[in-house]
Design a protein around this motif. Structure first.
Motif, PDB file in Angstrom:
ATOM      1  N   THR A  39       0.660  -1.190  -0.169  1.00 40.91           N
ATOM      2  CA  THR A  39       0.232   0.190  -0.277  1.00 40.91           C
ATOM      3  C   THR A  39       0.745   2.124  -0.324  1.00 40.91           C
ATOM      4  O   THR A  39       0.306   2.302   0.039  1.00 40.91           O
ATOM      5  CB  THR A  39      -1.101  -0.118   1.140  1.00 40.91           C
ATOM      6  OG1 THR A  39      -0.422  -0.576   2.437  1.00 40.91           O
ATOM      7  CG2 THR A  39      -1.836  -1.038   1.041  1.00 40.91           C
ATOM      8  N   THR A  40       2.292   1.032   0.103  1.00 46.11           N
ATOM      9  CA  THR A  40       2.615   2.187  -0.046  1.00 46.11           C
ATOM     10  C   THR A  40       2.565   3.376  -0.953  1.00 46.11           C
ATOM     11  O   THR A  40       2.898   4.776  -0.715  1.00 46.11           O
ATOM     12  CB  THR A  40       4.423   1.645  -0.885  1.00 46.11           C
ATOM     13  OG1 THR A  40       4.150   0.907  -1.468  1.00 46.11           O
ATOM     14  CG2 THR A  40       5.453   1.041   1.077  1.00 46.11           C
ATOM     15  N   ASP A  41       1.953   3.249  -2.340  1.00 44.65           N
ATOM     16  CA  ASP A  41       1.777   4.198  -3.095  1.00 44.65           C
ATOM     17  C   ASP A  41       0.123   5.125  -2.552  1.00 44.65           C
ATOM     18  O   ASP A  41      -0.137   5.353  -3.770  1.00 44.65           O
ATOM     19  CB  ASP A  41       1.665   4.006  -4.062  1.00 44.65           C
ATOM     20  CG  ASP A  41       0.962   2.582  -5.044  1.00 44.65           C
ATOM     21  OD1 ASP A  41       0.868   2.005  -3.646  1.00 44.65           O
ATOM     22  OD2 ASP A  41       0.997   2.006  -5.970  1.00 44.65           O
ATOM     23  N   LYS A  42      -0.460   4.283  -1.496  1.00 46.69           N
ATOM     24  CA  LYS A  42      -1.891   4.645  -1.475  1.00 46.69           C
ATOM     25  C   LYS A  42      -1.472   5.587  -0.816  1.00 46.69           C
ATOM     26  O   LYS A  42      -1.181   5.736   0.815  1.00 46.69           O
ATOM     27  CB  LYS A  42      -2.968   3.436  -0.353  1.00 46.69           C
ATOM     28  CG  LYS A  42      -2.100   2.397  -1.667  1.00 46.69           C
ATOM     29  CD  LYS A  42      -3.149   2.409  -3.029  1.00 46.69           C
ATOM     30  CE  LYS A  42      -3.177   0.630  -3.263  1.00 46.69           C
ATOM     31  NZ  LYS A  42      -3.761   0.646  -5.143  1.00 46.69           N
ATOM     32  N   ASP A  43      -2.683   6.730  -0.964  1.00 49.60           N
ATOM     33  CA  ASP A  43      -2.961   7.885  -0.223  1.00 49.60           C
ATOM     34  C   ASP A  43      -2.911   7.525   1.594  1.00 49.60           C
ATOM     35  O   ASP A  43      -3.158   8.066   2.860  1.00 49.60           O
ATOM     36  CB  ASP A  43      -3.414   8.752  -0.379  1.00 49.60           C
ATOM     37  CG  ASP A  43      -5.327   8.462  -0.557  1.00 49.60           C
ATOM     38  OD1 ASP A  43      -5.581   7.306  -0.195  1.00 49.60           O
ATOM     39  OD2 ASP A  43      -5.802   9.293  -1.283  1.00 49.60           O
ATOM     40  N   HIS A  44      -4.012   5.889   1.513  1.00 43.20           N
ATOM     41  CA  HIS A  44      -4.533   5.883   2.870  1.00 43.20           C
ATOM     42  C   HIS A  44      -3.024   4.736   3.565  1.00 43.20           C
ATOM     43  O   HIS A  44      -3.353   4.422   4.471  1.00 43.20           O
ATOM     44  CB  HIS A  44      -5.958   5.026   2.940  1.00 43.20           C
ATOM     45  CG  HIS A  44      -5.277   3.998   2.396  1.00 43.20           C
ATOM     46  ND1 HIS A  44      -5.082   2.513   2.716  1.00 43.20           N
ATOM     47  CD2 HIS A  44      -6.215   3.497   0.878  1.00 43.20           C
ATOM     48  CE1 HIS A  44      -5.273   1.150   2.034  1.00 43.20           C
ATOM     49  NE2 HIS A  44      -5.109   2.520   0.777  1.00 43.20           N
ATOM     50  N   HIS A  45      -2.435   4.675   3.390  1.00 40.84           N
ATOM     51  CA  HIS A  45      -1.059   4.232   3.532  1.00 40.84           C
ATOM     52  C   HIS A  45      -0.865   4.235   5.361  1.00 40.84           C
ATOM     53  O   HIS A  45      -0.888   3.260   5.533  1.00 40.84           O
ATOM     54  CB  HIS A  45       0.115   4.376   2.742  1.00 40.84           C
ATOM     55  CG  HIS A  45       1.492   3.827   3.142  1.00 40.84           C
ATOM     56  ND1 HIS A  45       1.628   2.168   3.599  1.00 40.84           N
ATOM     57  CD2 HIS A  45       2.431   3.588   3.333  1.00 40.84           C
ATOM     58  CE1 HIS A  45       2.561   1.418   3.705  1.00 40.84           C
ATOM     59  NE2 HIS A  45       3.625   2.767   4.265  1.00 40.84           N
ATOM     60  N   ALA A  46      -0.216   5.824   6.059  1.00 38.81           N
ATOM     61  CA  ALA A  46      -0.293   5.767   6.547  1.00 38.81           C
ATOM     62  C   ALA A  46      -1.487   5.235   8.200  1.00 38.81           C
ATOM     63  O   ALA A  46      -1.060   4.637   8.846  1.00 38.81           O
ATOM     64  CB  ALA A  46       0.568   6.992   7.231  1.00 38.81           C
ATOM     65  N   LEU A  47      -2.255   5.954   7.344  1.00 39.68           N
ATOM     66  CA  LEU A  47      -3.722   6.099   8.689  1.00 39.68           C
ATOM     67  C   LEU A  47      -3.630   3.569   8.519  1.00 39.68           C
ATOM     68  O   LEU A  47      -4.625   3.951   9.483  1.00 39.68           O
ATOM     69  CB  LEU A  47      -4.556   6.423   8.266  1.00 39.68           C
ATOM     70  CG  LEU A  47      -6.313   6.681   9.113  1.00 39.68           C
ATOM     71  CD1 LEU A  47      -5.519   7.359  10.293  1.00 39.68           C
ATOM     72  CD2 LEU A  47      -6.889   7.592   8.356  1.00 39.68           C
TER      73      LEU A  47
END
Lengths: 132, 767
Positions: free
Chosen positions: B111-119
């Motif tokens: 998921t590194t390239d997804k915007d929700h990755h960190a959350l």
């Protein structure tokens, strides 16, 4: 609120009520031996095998008979169809489901706890020991 | 000591990781997100270290650790030693944490390239943190002198051996089933994390594509794990069936059922942009019910109603488990509620038309969820009664079958119909014509069974529904198999569901059982087969802690024979007081012949007859005279001596020449079994001896009480005892459909995965 939500909630609530009533109408209560004898209904009794008396299996009748003490300390002969359940000797607790027929409790189900779930007691630790 | 340090480090690193991920989400900082990742890898390392440390100590038989003492022993085979890692509460939390940590790495990387990755990672890691905290209070690394602190054990005390693993669990399934189940549970945390992240980030659409492949894999694996448990119970634990509706079994089924519904509603959202809220709710519920299952199994609350549940883990862990539920449920409800209005802005105004595919699918999902609700209600009932201080109750499991058999008809038929419908724009006229053929085929099949003897109305509907699903899905399967192999996953799964329902219903309703009691080399027939007890053979002779035998029974029909071998296992685990019994199964294509051992006895083969008072019968040896029981005499004052009862039986002998004689046979009967060692008496005027050896009591009608009279030739020794084996034979027709169905059902999820792997627009357009 929109009509479809109200209908949806009503249907769901009605369904839950039906399901709950269905479970409620044939639930099986827990009882001790005197209560079980008095009511004559199918109940569950929690207790343990009274080890002062040996159990036995009668292969002619396919009956397993043992003496059980319920949690209040009342005891009764229990007869169940079939063989001795696995783990019967090692189970600290048994739960039986059935009803009284005369003086003996006829169990159609004997539940002994799944064996992996017991924690060790200190007295099991005694015996041979090693020191580091 | 070291083990506990690893757990504390896990707590610390995962907490730091959660903190960094959440800050990264707030600030949008890539750097903070990477730092969260570093802490996450640190967490994984600490989890691995604690797991390896536990495993190493198990393999080294370090029984100083209470947990290792409780669940392993020096006699255990290597792969069972590995299983003792997770045989108890503490270790199974460890296993869950370990698998979560590993699954999380895949999620992190993918998921590194997804915007929700960190959350998403922050939420996922907080679940690991939670389990790690539980492990502080319920640690597998307590020493025996800590666990039994009140007993003044010296520090360094080393028990000579562990308690070992219960013999009936010593089967290869214990090394496979729990890890797969936990992998399924762990993967259910992904939809939860993604859904919550999407709600928080107000990004209500993109998460659908991201979550689908994980959910497919997780649901497939959880299904596989559940099915393996059922197969294990059936095949070796000898529980008689593959599913007992036990609360703990159910508690693993509930998240799976919700996940299955979720997959269907996700597809609807992908195609039609409807059900956005439903999908959030179902994604959250899937994991919430995993937590609920954890609570039911591990809080001790089901102690009296389930065979699988653990004993109470102590107040702290109990409260932590409650907190785990409250937090996971509370967060879900909170974000659903505050985003409710916002989501509504994104929903298309057009209502679903009842003739469309999405309508049938949604309706099917509702019925499926209603069935899940039945399981939830029934499973929670005992726990809820206990929580609210009500009297303890158990539910009658026939309720599940009752609701299941009705709902299955509805969702199976809806599934069949939905195949022929189109998304969004679908008219009745398009569909009706196509339904004629499969409906007719199903009706004909049901009629065939009707004339064979199927008469129960409920069964007729169920049969029709399963045939309808089979025919329709086969139709689509065959049409697409070569053209669009990526699309066939759903058809394979639905075919599996239909076969599973068919197998469960038929094998359940039409199974027959009969008891067979065989002396060595004796043959008896039951249920159309001839059974011969051919003797037993010791197996696993390399172990000193057990005597394990295969009891070989030859099963013969029309000249063809096979051998089924139930296992009788005497183990030190219960000081060989009585054996553990495992069934022997002879698998045929159309049915299983299931031999469930009941008793093994030794019997001296003495000719005997059982007589009521005044019955007259020939003596069984040479029939040279007749015997009759005149009366029983029990001395009221001296009859009971310890656990023996002294009984005198007055018998009469009638000879062919008309002469009669009487004698009194004294027996010391065991008060439990009403059996006695023979005390022989010569029958005057013959060369036979007689003894009264058993009283067959009939408590309800004393007149039916029988005396067993044994005979032997005077002065001759008794014959050698022979082995007698008693077992139940059960014929389970079409049980293989259950396994075939579940395999297809599970396989379908993985086939479907290929469709979403690259998520190419082309595939979706083709559907």
């Amino acid at each position: 609120m929109k009509l479809k939500y109200i209908i949806g909630i009503a249907v769901a609530a009605a369904f839950v009520v039906i399901a709950v009533m269905s479970f409620d109408s044939n639930k099986i209560e827990y009882a001790d031996f005197p209560k079980a004898k008095e009511s004559g209904k199918v109940v569950q009794v929690i207790g343990s095998w009274d080890k002062t008396e040996n159990y036995h299996y009668d292969s002619d009748k396919n009956e397993f008979v043992f003496k059980m003490i319920d949690e209040q300390g009342n005891s009764s002969k229990v007869v169940c169809q079939g063989a001795k359940p696995n783990n019967f000797d090692v189970a600290p607790m048994v739960v039986i489901k059935g009803k009284f027929e005369g003086e003996r409790f006829h169990a159609h189900e004997v539940l002994t706890k799944c064996p992996s779930k017991y924690e060790g007691q200190f007295d099991e630790l005694k015996g041979a020991q090693l020191y580091n | 000591m070291l083990g506990k340090v690893f757990i504390y480090v896990t707590v610390l690193l995962s907490a730091l990781s959660v903190f960094a991920f959440l800050r990264a989400n707030k600030t949008g900082s890539k750097k903070l997100s990477d730092i969260g990742g570093y802490f996450y890898y640190g967490t994984v390392a600490a989890v691995l270290a604690s797991s390896i440390y536990l495993l190493a100590n198990i393999l080294a038989h370090n029984f100083q650790f209470t947990y290792i003492w409780e669940y392993s022993s020096t006699e255990l085979h290597d792969y069972f030693l590995v299983a003792s890692f997770y045989s108890g509460q503490q270790g199974s939390f460890m296993l869950w944490m370990l698998i979560m940590a590993i699954v999380g790495m895949f999620v992190y990387v993918r998921t590194t390239d997804k915007d929700h990755h960190a959350l998403s990672m922050g939420i996922f890691t907080s679940i690991i943190l939670f389990i790690a905290v539980i492990l502080i209070f319920k640690s597998p690394f307590d020493y025996v002198w800590e666990t039994f602190a009140a007993e003044n054990l010296p520090v360094g005390y080393m028990p000579a051996n562990g308690r070992g693993l219960n013999p009936i669990l010593q089967n290869y399934w214990i090394t496979i089933h729990p890890p797969i189940l936990f992998l399924g549970y762990s993967m259910m945390a992904i939809p939860y994390s993604f859904a919550l992240a999407a709600l928080i980030r107000k990004s209500y659409k993109n998460w659908v594509d991201d979550v689908m492949p994980w959910t497919l894999v997780g649901t497939g694996i959880l299904g596989l794990g559940i099915m393996m448990g059922g197969y294990w119970a059936y095949e070796t634990l000898g529980w008689g069936g593959f599913w007992a509706w036990d609360p703990v079994e159910n508690s693993s089924l509930i998240p799976w059922m919700i996940a299955v519904a979720f997959i269907h509603t996700l597809i609807i959202q992908k195609k039609t942009n409807a059900l956005i809220k439903t999908n959030f709710i179902l994604a959250l519920l899937t994991f919430i019910f995993v937590v609920y299952a954890t609570f039911l199994t591990r809080s001790g609350i089901l102690g009296d109603t389930s065979v699988h549940s653990f004993v109470t883990p102590g107040a702290i862990v109990y409260n932590l488990l409650i907190a785990f539920q409250v937090v996971s449920l509370g967060l879900g409800i909170f974000y659903i509620v505050i985003r409710f209005g916002d989501i509504n802005k994104y929903i298309g105004k057009k209502a679903m038309s009842p003739t469309t595919k999405e309508y049938s699918m949604a309706l099917g999902s509702i019925v499926w969820l209603a069935l899940a609700a039945v399981v939830i209600i029934g499973t929670s009932w005992p726990a809820m009664a206990e929580l609210f201080g009500q009297e303890k109750v158990a539910v009658d499991i026939s309720n599940y079958n009752k609701f299941g058999s009705i709902f299955a008809v509805i969702f199976l038929i809806l599934n069949g119909i939905s195949l022929y419908q189109r998304w969004i724009n679908s008219k009745i006229s398009d569909v009706l014509g196509k339904l004629i053929l499969p409906t007719a085929a199903s009706v004909i099949l049901v009629l065939v069974f009707y004339f064979i003897g199927l008469d129960d109305m409920n069964f007729i509907f169920l049969m029709f529904a399963t045939f309808f699903t089979i025919v329709t899905n086969l139709d689509y399967l065959i049409r697409n198999a070569s053209k669009n192999p990526k699309l066939i996953g759903a058809y394979v799964s639905h075919l599996g569901v239909a076969l599973l329902v068919l197998g469960a219903v038929v094998s359940g309703a039409y199974s027959v059982t009969k008891q067979v009691r065989l002396k060595m080399n004796e043959t008896k027939s039951a249920l159309g087969y001839n059974f011969t007890f051919e003797g037993y053979k010791q197996i696993e002779t390399q172990f000193n802690d057990r005597e394990k035998y295969k009891y070989n029974v030859k099963i013969e029909k029309e000249g063809k024979f096979n051998v089924a071998s139930p296992v009788v296992y005497w183990s030190d685990f219960n000081e060989r007081q009585s054996p553990f019994l495992e069934p022997g199964v002879y698998n045929k294509i159309d049915k299983d012949i299931y031999l469930s051992p009941k008793a093994i006895e030794q019997e001296i083969d003495i000719p005997k007859i059982a007589l009521r008072k005044d019955d007259i019968e020939d003596n069984p040896i040479d029939k040279s005279f007749k015997v009759s029981v005149v009366t029983f005499v029990m001395d009221k004052n001296n009859a009971i001596m310890g656990d023996r009862v002294k009984l005198s039986t007055v018998v009469k002998f009638l000879f062919p020449d008309g002469s009669e004689s009487k004698d009194t046979l004294v027996s010391m009967l065991d008060a439990n079994t009403w059996e006695a060692e023979p005390s022989w008496k010569i029958v005057n005027g013959s060369n036979l001896e007689i003894a009264m050896t058993k009283l067959i009591r009939d408590v309800d009608n004393i007149k039916n009480t029988k005396a067993v009279l044994s005979f032997k030739e005077a002065g001759k020794p008794l014959p050698q005892p022979v082995d007698v084996f008693t077992f139940d034979v059960t014929l389970k027709p079409f049980i293989n459909l259950v396994w075939l169905g579940t395999l297809a059902l599970v396989a379908g999820f993985f086939v479907s995965l290929s469709k979403y792997r690259k998520s190419s627009k082309k595939d979706i357009a083709e559907e």
